[in-house]
Design an enzyme around this catalytic site. Sequence first.
Site, PDB file in Angstrom:
ATOM      1  N   PHE A  49     -37.406 -64.249  -0.093  1.00 35.47           N
ATOM      2  CA  PHE A  49     -37.932 -62.888   0.021  1.00 35.47           C
ATOM      3  C   PHE A  49     -38.598 -62.470  -1.281  1.00 35.47           C
ATOM      4  O   PHE A  49     -38.420 -63.097  -2.330  1.00 35.47           O
ATOM      5  CB  PHE A  49     -36.810 -61.907   0.382  1.00 35.47           C
ATOM      6  N   CYS A  50     -39.383 -61.397  -1.206  1.00 36.14           N
ATOM      7  CA  CYS A  50     -40.047 -60.823  -2.382  1.00 36.14           C
ATOM      8  C   CYS A  50     -40.324 -59.351  -2.088  1.00 36.14           C
ATOM      9  O   CYS A  50     -39.779 -58.796  -1.130  1.00 36.14           O
ATOM     10  CB  CYS A  50     -41.332 -61.587  -2.716  1.00 36.14           C
ATOM     11  N   THR A  51     -41.170 -58.711  -2.860  1.00 35.37           N
ATOM     12  CA  THR A  51     -41.395 -57.270  -2.705  1.00 35.37           C
ATOM     13  C   THR A  51     -42.069 -56.920  -1.384  1.00 35.37           C
ATOM     14  O   THR A  51     -41.567 -56.105  -0.610  1.00 35.37           O
ATOM     15  CB  THR A  51     -42.257 -56.739  -3.864  1.00 35.37           C
ATOM     16  N   CYS A 101     -43.152 -64.754  -1.255  1.00 38.90           N
ATOM     17  CA  CYS A 101     -42.234 -65.613  -0.498  1.00 38.90           C
ATOM     18  C   CYS A 101     -42.981 -66.408   0.574  1.00 38.90           C
ATOM     19  O   CYS A 101     -42.595 -67.539   0.892  1.00 38.90           O
ATOM     20  CB  CYS A 101     -41.075 -64.817   0.096  1.00 38.90           C
ATOM     21  N   ILE A 106     -39.166 -56.812   0.925  1.00 39.26           N
ATOM     22  CA  ILE A 106     -38.142 -55.785   0.720  1.00 39.26           C
ATOM     23  C   ILE A 106     -38.631 -54.421   1.201  1.00 39.26           C
ATOM     24  O   ILE A 106     -37.876 -53.649   1.797  1.00 39.26           O
ATOM     25  CB  ILE A 106     -37.753 -55.705  -0.769  1.00 39.26           C
TER      26      ILE A 106
END
Length: 310
Positions: A184-186, A191, A213
């Site tokens: 995952f990432c922002t 990702c 996120i």
Amino acid sequence: MSNNIYKIVSLYSFFSFQENSIIELKENLFSIEKNNDLSGLLIIAREGLNGTVCAEEGIIENILKLIKNIVGNNKLNIKVSYSKKKIFKKLKIKIKDEIVTMGVPEINPSEDSGTYIDSFSWNKLIKDKNTIVVDTRNHYEVSIGSFKKSINPNTENFSEFPEWVDDNLGKYIGDDDSKNIAMFCTGGIRCEKATSLLKKKGYKNIFHLQGGILKYLEDMSKEESLFEGECFVFDKRVALDHELKQGSYSICHACGMPISIEDQKNKEYREGIQCHFCVNKFSDNDRKRFEERQKQINKLKDKNQKVYKD
């Protein structure tokens, strides 16, 4: 537009972006900016586009139409939030080799990447004992919030991620090919590119959080959420809470690290000059420059002028 609400759209898409279309989009966006209160940062490359735009609702809708006409049938990932203040000083458009720099030219996320997992399926996946969860963001982003029990590669920037994979990921996988790898990432872009890298290296069962996120916080109630802390963002808001409102962090303008309200109470903290992260990082000459800059900022603040660090 001080009495209005700004609509903020973060977006990205991996697709084959032709040079003539890149130039056309850039010209159209700057044309819109001339007559409207539009700000943001867009990064454009042959592999796609990535960025955030901020304006009133009608202007944003016009921009999205322009972009969707270029993206076509390729998926345009969008996250929406709102603010009473501009989150960028002006509109910047950068043309680069990659829309998010990894430095591995042989991968192509538009052709081969992992499996999207939506917010509601994500909780089940990361609770599975057969799943390892990897945060693909930089260490300073991870420091203010992340998912429970996720692995922090402790990178300074995304281009360090491939080396971390080569040196460390195998330790978590071992000989078990059935392991799930959830990343995952922002907002989803890093990702997604990370899953393309892992597939190129032969890893299996690779998943990534769709919309990152930000989409997860939009979809999940605080009671159901497995995300702890705040989400770092690359604009003036610095961090967002679970309601996607501006969080409690600010930025140290000396080193760029996010600092909490408690950090600002630290005896080593001097606004605009140093924080506990960088107290031993800069020279006395650097600090003199920072101090002079802060004096100028404070003078302008006293005159009720808004000053932003570009």
